[in-house]
Design a protein around this motif. Structure first.
Motif, mmCIF file in Angstrom:
data_model
loop_
_atom_site.group_PDB
_atom_site.id
_atom_site.type_symbol
_atom_site.label_atom_id
_atom_site.label_comp_id
_atom_site.label_asym_id
_atom_site.label_seq_id
_atom_site.Cartn_x
_atom_site.Cartn_y
_atom_site.Cartn_z
ATOM 1 N N VAL A 138 -34.078 4.824 20.803
ATOM 2 C CA VAL A 138 -32.592 4.851 21.048
ATOM 3 C C VAL A 138 -32.348 4.751 22.558
ATOM 4 C CG1 VAL A 138 -30.707 6.662 20.773
ATOM 5 C CG2 VAL A 138 -32.352 6.556 19.285
ATOM 6 N N THR A 139 -33.293 5.362 23.402
ATOM 7 C CA THR A 139 -33.008 5.168 24.861
ATOM 8 C C THR A 139 -33.111 3.662 25.323
ATOM 9 O OG1 THR A 139 -34.017 7.551 25.172
ATOM 10 C CG2 THR A 139 -33.960 6.148 27.090
ATOM 11 N N ARG A 186 -36.427 -0.174 11.413
ATOM 12 C CA ARG A 186 -37.207 0.461 10.637
ATOM 13 C C ARG A 186 -37.317 2.164 10.662
ATOM 14 N NH1 ARG A 186 -40.944 -2.863 14.370
ATOM 15 N NH2 ARG A 186 -41.345 -4.822 13.427
ATOM 16 N N LEU A 187 -36.921 2.716 11.694
ATOM 17 C CA LEU A 187 -36.928 4.336 11.634
ATOM 18 C C LEU A 187 -35.659 4.600 10.902
ATOM 19 C CD1 LEU A 187 -37.949 5.143 15.146
ATOM 20 C CD2 LEU A 187 -39.287 4.912 13.005
ATOM 21 N N GLY A 188 -34.513 3.839 11.252
ATOM 22 C CA GLY A 188 -33.320 4.366 10.515
ATOM 23 C C GLY A 188 -33.116 4.113 8.869
ATOM 24 N N ASP A 189 -33.774 2.959 8.659
ATOM 25 C CA ASP A 189 -33.870 2.587 7.267
ATOM 26 C C ASP A 189 -35.225 2.738 6.682
ATOM 27 O OD1 ASP A 189 -33.002 1.607 4.712
ATOM 28 O OD2 ASP A 189 -32.875 -0.412 5.349
ATOM 29 N N GLY A 190 -36.061 3.734 7.127
ATOM 30 C CA GLY A 190 -37.309 3.704 6.741
ATOM 31 C C GLY A 190 -37.468 4.765 5.710
ATOM 32 N N THR A 191 -38.013 6.134 6.016
ATOM 33 C CA THR A 191 -38.038 7.255 5.353
ATOM 34 C C THR A 191 -37.191 8.281 5.596
ATOM 35 O OG1 THR A 191 -39.683 8.166 6.834
ATOM 36 C CG2 THR A 191 -40.864 6.964 5.078
ATOM 37 N N PRO A 192 -36.734 8.898 4.618
ATOM 38 C CA PRO A 192 -35.943 9.884 4.865
ATOM 39 C C PRO A 192 -36.049 10.705 6.223
ATOM 40 C CG PRO A 192 -36.294 10.274 2.670
ATOM 41 C CD PRO A 192 -37.286 9.243 3.192
ATOM 42 N N HIS A 195 -35.615 8.718 9.482
ATOM 43 C CA HIS A 195 -33.864 8.537 9.592
ATOM 44 C C HIS A 195 -33.472 9.971 10.076
ATOM 45 C CE1 HIS A 195 -29.799 7.227 8.242
ATOM 46 N NE2 HIS A 195 -29.647 8.627 8.251
ATOM 47 N N GLU A 196 -34.015 10.873 9.894
ATOM 48 C CA GLU A 196 -33.604 12.309 10.320
ATOM 49 C C GLU A 196 -33.875 12.379 12.039
ATOM 50 O OE1 GLU A 196 -31.460 15.409 10.358
ATOM 51 O OE2 GLU A 196 -31.498 14.143 8.647
ATOM 52 N N ARG A 197 -35.144 11.771 12.022
ATOM 53 C CA ARG A 197 -35.517 11.897 13.539
ATOM 54 C C ARG A 197 -34.460 10.967 14.451
ATOM 55 N NH1 ARG A 197 -40.734 14.391 13.541
ATOM 56 N NH2 ARG A 197 -41.252 13.641 15.662
ATOM 57 N N ALA A 249 -29.109 -0.065 10.370
ATOM 58 C CA ALA A 249 -29.896 0.702 10.377
ATOM 59 C C ALA A 249 -29.629 2.149 9.329
ATOM 60 C CB ALA A 249 -30.298 1.103 11.753
ATOM 61 N N THR A 250 -28.570 1.892 8.688
ATOM 62 C CA THR A 250 -27.926 3.056 7.840
ATOM 63 C C THR A 250 -27.718 4.097 8.523
ATOM 64 O OG1 THR A 250 -30.218 3.936 7.166
ATOM 65 C CG2 THR A 250 -29.506 1.966 5.659
ATOM 66 N N LEU A 251 -27.527 4.141 9.910
ATOM 67 C CA LEU A 251 -27.011 5.390 10.521
ATOM 68 C C LEU A 251 -25.483 5.348 10.689
ATOM 69 C CD1 LEU A 251 -29.625 4.401 13.462
ATOM 70 C CD2 LEU A 251 -29.773 6.781 11.801
#
Lengths: 292, 330
Positions: A138-139, A186-192, A195-197, A249-251
């Protein structure tokens, strides 16, 4: 190739070997560029502006280096080191320009190693503690997005040196942003869990983003002369890019950037900067007479 | 895929004869060629240990990137450590052509079931260590690796050509740093001598145990996956390093080091093989820390790798759906 040749090569005189490892070509990016100050531009202002952009890159590189030997995968070690190397290259050129512009003739190392924390001009997001890989993504997404937008415009700066540095940097920054986007997806639309992270990382990073678009008086003066870019002018563009990435990214769509005030650009930093600089400067300060 | 003996029962002798003839003619064995299982196993061990060495070898120097005393040195060191990650990647890829999986090799490393070069179990204590690691450790590695550019196994030999070129840059940056430091302050010269004192003997140990005590050498040389004996390479390294040390102005910490006119080589003292065995068997100063760090990075990164896998699967499923829809509407 024979082992003997490699070894005998060592004790012979080096013939201007510029390359010590992949990525250290160190070709002079400013070869042939006119280094005189543009008419009407205040040298002290230009030096401060170069430090702002140079310190952003230097401090961010110093944070990214913390991923070397600590990344989730070897490919990420290579990529993050590569991004740090690009930023370090930009910092070196910008700090050297600062020393030309303020008339002191200080070199890049004088700025990097012999200034105290309150003399650094980086935005505070660059110095924020590293956090987990989602924080890094994100940074990097926010910083590379903002810097790419700035450098795209700065390539037309009336200062030929800044214009050359920006023109070279645009390609590097486009890659940095692309890398950050690929991992945001990948992180946003990867695993739940991932996504949380990401959601947590966005929440942690967001309060520090406003400052990226707050205009320092030096930036305002130089922007009026066509030498610098007022960061407020790239705010909407950067937000639009992030909105597209977050959606893909489904965020949740990003909140507006908070209204920021100038802080790091005036030397007002978080407690995280001093220890970062202690580490950066410790060997150089232990040997003040040495050259390396 | 590797074709093993099991794949073609009854035809072993002909395959073996063909393999032997290729080795005798100094031809390359490629991944699709038949190879004896022991040859394959030996190579998997050698190539994966080499890959692990590159990856663990990032740590002693990596520790100094953040504190490198000039931005130029910082950039050089960062690029060098990045190269080492790249070398690890090519070597894991070469190992994978032998039918093993990189993630499995990583597991073997972090569980301590596979070794890496013992040299990286020594600490790097001052910034001159960066230079000495480049000069002596990368120098010894080059001595070991240049002959491997002619290894009988094609993917390994080709990886080594590229790696050796980059290693020679690394060695020169190390030597150049030391030259600069020796021309500098008294404090800098002390740092260099201190680093040389600590790294000289471990560098000699990088060539492995004495030939008389190296059980695998004969078979590996017969298969041409090793081209020189440990003692020959060690001698070559000493002969090359002594004039370099003289030019630098440092003392190598071996009172027995002397030119032997009759042999045409330098005589040198015996490394401490007891210490060598201790470090190889895991009792070196940094063994536990090096592995723990690699394991921690791997474990902390598990959720990231899982996310990447999950994302790739979703993308593949989307692509299939799109294709199906296109076919249905066609």
């Amino acid at each position: 190739m024979s082992g003997d040749n490699i070894f005998t090569g060592l004790v012979e005189e080096h013939q201007g070997d510029a390359r010590w490892a992949f990525g250290t070509g160190f070709t002079d990016a400013l070869a042939g560029v006119d280094t005189t100050l543009p008419a009407g531009v205040d040298g002290a202002d230009l030096a401060l502006y170069c430090q702002m952009l140079g310190d952003d890159a230097l401090v961010q590189a110093q944070r990214l280096v913390q991923w070397v030997t600590d990344a989730p995968e070897l490919e990420e070690e290579v990529a993050l080191a590569n991004i740090a190397l690009d930023l370090l290259g930009q910092a070196r050129l910008l700090l050297a320009r600062a020393g030309q512009a303020d008339g002191t003739g200080r070199d890049e190392d004088a700025f990097a190693y012999r200034r105290a924390a309150h003399e650094f001009r980086n935005v505070r997001l660059t110095e924020a503690p590293r956090g987990d890989f989602a924080h890094a993504v994100v940074t990097l997404l926010v910083l590379s997005g903002q810097r790419l937008a700035l450098f795209g415009r700065l390539a037309d700066s009336t200062d030929p040196v800044l214009a050359a540095i920006a023109a070279k940097g645009v390609n590097e920054l486009a890659y940095h942003r692309e890398y950050a986007v690929s991992w945001a997806l990948r992180l946003g639309d990867g695993t739940p869990y991932s996504h949380e992270r990401m959601v947590e990382a966005v929440a942690d990073v967001w309060p520090l983003t406003g400052e990226l678009f707050a205009t320092h008086p030096v930036e305002a003066r130089l922007a009026a002369q066509g030498a610098a870019v007022d960061p407020a002018t790239v705010r909407d563009e950067v937000h639009a890019v992030l909105t597209r990435v977050f959606t893909e990214a489904t965020l949740a769509a990003p909140a507006p950037f908070p209204e920021g005030t100038v802080a790091g650009r005036d030397g007002r930093h978080t407690p995280a900067l001093a220890p970062l600089l202690d580490e950066l400067q410790k060997v150089a300060r232990e040997h003040p007479e040495a050259t390396w | 895929m590797t074709v093993t003996q099991e794949a073609r029962p009854g035809a072993d002798d002909a395959f073996q004869a063909d393999f032997d003839a290729k080795i005798a003619a100094d031809q390359r064995i490629e991944p699709r060629d038949w190879m004896p299982e022991a040859y394959r196993r030996t190579l998997v061990r050698q190539v994966s240990q080499h890959a692990h060495s590159e990856i663990i070898g990032m740590q002693p120097e990596g520790d100094w990137i953040a504190s490198a005393p000039s931005l130029r040195r910082k950039a050089i060191l960062l690029a060098k450590v990045q190269d080492e990650a790249g070398h690890g990647l090519y070597l894991y890829a070469a190992a994978e052509t032998l039918g093993v999986d990189r993630s499995d090799l990583t597991t073997r490393l972090i569980e301590g079931r596979q070794k890496y070069s013992s040299i990286f179990n020594y600490p790097s204590l001052n910034f001159a260590d960066v230079g000495v690691i480049g000069w002596l450790v990368d120098g010894a590695a080059i001595c070991n690796q240049v002959p491997l550019c002619r290894s009988s196994f094609g993917p390994y030999a080709r990886a080594m050509v590229r790696i050796c070129k980059e290693e020679s840059f690394h060695q020169r940056q190390g030597y150049e740093l030391l030259m600069r430091m020796m021309e500098g302050t008294e404090g800098q010269r002390r740092m260099v001598q201190d680093a040389v004192d600590r790294w000289w003997w471990p560098s000699l140990m990088m060539f492995g145990p004495p030939d008389a005590d190296s059980p695998n050498t004969a078979q590996s040389m017969a298969w041409r996956i090793k081209r020189d004996t440990n003692d020959d390479l060690r001698q070559k390294f000493v002969d090359m390093s002594v004039p370099q040390a003289e030019k630098l102005g440092v003392t190598l910490p071996d009172p027995e080091l002397a030119w032997n006119d009759e042999r045409g080589h330098y005589d040198f003292g015996e490394p401490d093989w007891v210490e060598f065995k201790q470090v190889v068997s895991g009792a070196g100063p940094k063994n536990a820390e090096r592995i723990a760090r690699r394991r921690a990075a791997h474990e902390k990164g598990a959720w990231v790798r899982e996310a990447a896998t999950a994302y790739a699967a979703k993308q593949a499923a989307k692509a299939r759906t799109t294709t199906n829809l296109q076919e249905a509407s066609a």
